[in-house]
Design an enzyme around this catalytic site. Structure first.
Site, PDB file in Angstrom:
ATOM      1  N   GLU A 111      20.976  -4.173 -22.873  1.00  0.00           N
ATOM      2  CA  GLU A 111      21.146  -5.224 -23.591  1.00  0.00           C
ATOM      3  C   GLU A 111      20.203  -5.927 -23.990  1.00  0.00           C
ATOM      4  O   GLU A 111      20.404  -7.171 -23.398  1.00  0.00           O
ATOM      5  CB  GLU A 111      21.370  -6.154 -21.969  1.00  0.00           C
ATOM      6  CG  GLU A 111      22.859  -6.071 -20.984  1.00  0.00           C
ATOM      7  CD  GLU A 111      24.226  -6.490 -20.213  1.00  0.00           C
ATOM      8  OE1 GLU A 111      23.619  -6.927 -20.643  1.00  0.00           O
ATOM      9  OE2 GLU A 111      24.432  -5.904 -19.362  1.00  0.00           O
TER      10      GLU A 111
ATOM     11  N   GLY B 263       0.351  -1.230   0.195  1.00  0.00           N
ATOM     12  CA  GLY B 263       0.207   0.215  -0.114  1.00  0.00           C
ATOM     13  C   GLY B 263       1.185   1.416  -0.332  1.00  0.00           C
ATOM     14  O   GLY B 263       1.533   1.234  -0.228  1.00  0.00           O
TER      15      GLY B 263
HETATM   16  N1  CAA Z   1      27.175 -14.836 -30.580  1.00  0.00           N
HETATM   17  C1  CAA Z   1      27.911 -14.682 -31.556  1.00  0.00           C
HETATM   18  N2  CAA Z   1      27.887 -14.027 -33.255  1.00  0.00           N
HETATM   19  C2  CAA Z   1      26.711 -13.984 -33.336  1.00  0.00           C
HETATM   20  C3  CAA Z   1      25.286 -13.783 -32.249  1.00  0.00           C
HETATM   21  C4  CAA Z   1      25.690 -14.647 -30.923  1.00  0.00           C
HETATM   22  N3  CAA Z   1      25.036 -14.242 -30.295  1.00  0.00           N
HETATM   23  N4  CAA Z   1      24.236 -13.167 -32.157  1.00  0.00           N
HETATM   24  C5  CAA Z   1      24.318 -12.962 -33.499  1.00  0.00           C
HETATM   25  N5  CAA Z   1      25.541 -13.312 -34.200  1.00  0.00           N
HETATM   26  C6  CAA Z   1      26.077 -13.470 -35.238  1.00  0.00           C
HETATM   27  C7  CAA Z   1      25.725 -13.800 -37.143  1.00  0.00           C
HETATM   28  O1  CAA Z   1      26.263 -15.500 -36.701  1.00  0.00           O
HETATM   29  C8  CAA Z   1      26.525 -13.260 -38.065  1.00  0.00           C
HETATM   30  O2  CAA Z   1      26.977 -13.754 -38.645  1.00  0.00           O
HETATM   31  P1  CAA Z   1      27.494 -13.843 -39.981  1.00  0.00           P
HETATM   32  O3  CAA Z   1      27.600 -12.343 -40.599  1.00  0.00           O
HETATM   33  O4  CAA Z   1      29.040 -14.451 -40.485  1.00  0.00           O
HETATM   34  O5  CAA Z   1      26.616 -14.711 -40.300  1.00  0.00           O
HETATM   35  C9  CAA Z   1      26.476 -12.204 -37.301  1.00  0.00           C
HETATM   36  O6  CAA Z   1      26.441 -12.148 -35.694  1.00  0.00           O
HETATM   37  C10 CAA Z   1      24.879 -11.268 -37.380  1.00  0.00           C
HETATM   38  O7  CAA Z   1      23.897 -12.196 -37.061  1.00  0.00           O
HETATM   39  P2  CAA Z   1      22.841 -11.694 -37.741  1.00  0.00           P
HETATM   40  O8  CAA Z   1      22.409 -11.151 -39.029  1.00  0.00           O
HETATM   41  O9  CAA Z   1      21.440 -12.541 -36.813  1.00  0.00           O
HETATM   42  O10 CAA Z   1      22.482 -10.317 -36.672  1.00  0.00           O
HETATM   43  P3  CAA Z   1      20.998  -9.373 -36.761  1.00  0.00           P
HETATM   44  O11 CAA Z   1      21.783  -7.327 -37.008  1.00  0.00           O
HETATM   45  O12 CAA Z   1      19.905  -9.125 -37.936  1.00  0.00           O
HETATM   46  O13 CAA Z   1      20.500  -8.993 -35.535  1.00  0.00           O
HETATM   47  C11 CAA Z   1      20.151  -8.448 -33.414  1.00  0.00           C
HETATM   48  C12 CAA Z   1      21.341  -8.616 -34.622  1.00  0.00           C
HETATM   49  C13 CAA Z   1      20.070 -10.134 -32.129  1.00  0.00           C
HETATM   50  C14 CAA Z   1      19.131  -7.723 -33.712  1.00  0.00           C
HETATM   51  C15 CAA Z   1      21.240  -8.182 -32.414  1.00  0.00           C
HETATM   52  O14 CAA Z   1      21.851  -6.580 -33.103  1.00  0.00           O
HETATM   53  C16 CAA Z   1      20.743  -7.624 -30.959  1.00  0.00           C
HETATM   54  O15 CAA Z   1      21.123  -7.838 -30.327  1.00  0.00           O
HETATM   55  N6  CAA Z   1      20.341  -5.910 -30.530  1.00  0.00           N
HETATM   56  C17 CAA Z   1      20.539  -5.436 -29.779  1.00  0.00           C
HETATM   57  C18 CAA Z   1      21.448  -4.453 -28.863  1.00  0.00           C
HETATM   58  C19 CAA Z   1      21.833  -4.546 -27.908  1.00  0.00           C
HETATM   59  O16 CAA Z   1      21.884  -5.508 -26.605  1.00  0.00           O
HETATM   60  N7  CAA Z   1      22.327  -3.354 -27.226  1.00  0.00           N
HETATM   61  C20 CAA Z   1      22.284  -2.721 -25.780  1.00  0.00           C
HETATM   62  C21 CAA Z   1      23.240  -1.864 -25.820  1.00  0.00           C
HETATM   63  S1  CAA Z   1      25.242  -2.568 -24.421  1.00  0.00           S
HETATM   64  C22 CAA Z   1      24.034  -2.407 -23.044  1.00  0.00           C
HETATM   65  O17 CAA Z   1      22.639  -2.158 -23.223  1.00  0.00           O
HETATM   66  C23 CAA Z   1      25.340  -2.396 -22.345  1.00  0.00           C
HETATM   67  C24 CAA Z   1      25.121  -0.575 -21.081  1.00  0.00           C
HETATM   68  O18 CAA Z   1      25.803  -0.328 -20.631  1.00  0.00           O
HETATM   69  C25 CAA Z   1      23.993  -1.689 -19.822  1.00  0.00           C
END
Ligand code: CAA
Length: 391
Positions: free
Chosen positions: A370, A346
């Protein structure tokens, strides 16, 4: 998916139980008593980090040879969870330090870089930050505008990073920059850039809803020169390094969120037994029991999702999807638990006499940083369907 994995043991080992007791004790004695005041004054508690370092809390999963405690990932989650129960600002500092910075250097650094930075980071002699996000590169992390141009033996870095946790207190930053725009994400490189490097400045960002005793900054690079020794991994590895780091960072955020739910549940069970209305403890009312039951189920579900991801990490099995599931579920459940905990308390819940309004303000960011909840859902959906959701 699960059938390929080795069996998961639901019991904590005696060592893990001992770790939980040690951290819990530390959090109850040192973290909780200071959390309200630090939140009110927006004060970064450096002295707490100095106390945590000798206990091994700043380098849990880092091997002993690099100054860490050599712990498994479940133990790492337990530490993070307990710190999160006490103060999410401090937990955020820890998540960035260990999961985004130390584990990333451990995986991608040269032997020289590991020896140079990891022992100091684990001892708290250095703090780290992770410079990925930019004004136009939040969820679309591959769209980096910060540039790195090779001039002779030096890299010239220009650009800005925003919303960087530990931004102004960090001694070392992992910075992502585009080396060749035509290569898109495959042109990104990661650099280790120390505070004090000419052309690198950091400015504090204030006015946050929560995480008020954590440091958040903007990093600015103007004609900042670094050498090839500052490169982390190879040119073009940057995006994979960032994604690898986020697989660890999200795990840590999920564990911290479990801590918030635990804190809410503990407070609610205690209060609902004490608080009398209509001549009986409010815990005797079914509507209160329903809220507490939901919180308890969410706590177990979130914790088990975290431990499942940790189990995969311990086995070295790819865990991006499972980590996203844990982060998504735990962070959303933490927001809900904090909201319901305020409701149960509350007006007291609405006041900072109790930690619940801080839990509520702090929990929200876990559904944003993240990787937002929406991004986690798309990662999970894409992996199940085999269809990319981002093109
Ligand atoms: N581990 C290793 N490699 C990976 C991976 C992983 N988990 N995920 C993707 N990859 C690789 C893929 O294998 C691919 O490799 P190739 O080019 O050799 O084929 C490449 O990365 C590209 O992958 P995608 O095509 O899947 O990437 P995308 O651009 O379509 O999408 C996304 C990726 C998931 C949207 C990503 O951009 C993402 O996670 N975005 C969110 C960003 C984020 O979390 N930001 C937080 C900022 S940090 C923060 O907040 C810190 C702080 O201070 C608190």
């Amino acid at each position: 998916m699960q059938q390929k994995n080795p069996p998961m043991n639901f019991d904590l080992s005696p060592e893990q139980e001992m770790i939980r007791n040690t951290v819990r004790d530390f959090v109850d004695k040192e973290v909780i008593p200071a959390a309200r005041e630090n939140d009110l004054k927006e004060r970064f508690p450096k002295e707490l980090l100095q106390k945590m370092a000798p206990l091994g809390f700043l380098g849990g999963p880092i091997p002993v040879e690099y100054g860490g405690a050599g712990l498994d990932y479940i133990s790492h989650a337990i530490i993070t969870e307990e710190i999160g129960r006490g103060c999410s600002s401090l937990r955020t500092t820890l998540s960035v330090q260990i999961s985004l910075v130390e584990l990333t250097i451990l995986k991608w650094g040269t032997e020289e870089q590991k020896k140079k930075y990891l022992p100091k980071l684990c001892k708290g002699e250095m703090l780290g930050c992770f410079g990925l996000t930019e004004p136009d590169a939040g969820s679309d992390a591959g769209n980096q505008s910060t540039t790195a141009v090779l001039k002779g033996s030096e890299w010239l870095i220009n650009g800005a990073k925003i919303w960087i946790s530990n931004g102004t207190v960090a001694d070392i930053a992992i910075v992502f920059a585009q080396t060749d725009k035509s290569k898109k994400h495959k042109g990104i490189a990661a650099f280790l850039i120390e505070k004090g490097t000419k052309g690198f400045t950091a400015n504090k960002i204030t006015g946050k809803l929560g995480l008020r005793s954590s440091d958040t900054g903007e990093l600015v690079f103007e004609q900042c020169r670094v050498t090839k020794e500052n490169l982390l991994g190879e040119v073009g590895d940057g995006f994979k390094i960032a994604m690898y780091a986020l697989d660890n960072g999200r795990y840590s955020v999920a564990a911290g969120s479990v801590g918030i739910i635990q804190g809410c549940l503990d407070a609610c069970v205690k209060y609902a037994k004490q608080r009398q209305q209509f001549g009986k403890p409010i815990g005797g009312f079914q509507l209160i029991q329903e809220k507490i039951a939901k919180m308890a189920v969410d706590l177990d579900a979130a914790r088990l999702l975290v431990y499942r991801a940790g189990h995969l990490k311990n086995k070295g099995i790819k865990n991006t999807t499972e980590t996203s599931m844990a982060k998504l579920y735990a962070s959303e459940a933490a927001v809900n638990a904090a909201s319901e905990a305020i409701q149960i308390h509350g007006a007291y819940g609405y006041s900072n006499e109790y930690p619940l309004e801080r839990y509520y303000r702090d929990a929200k960011v876990a559904t944003i940083y993240e990787g937002t909840s929406e991004i986690q859902k798309l990662i999970i959906g894409s992996s199940l369907l085999g269809i990319k959701a981002f093109v």
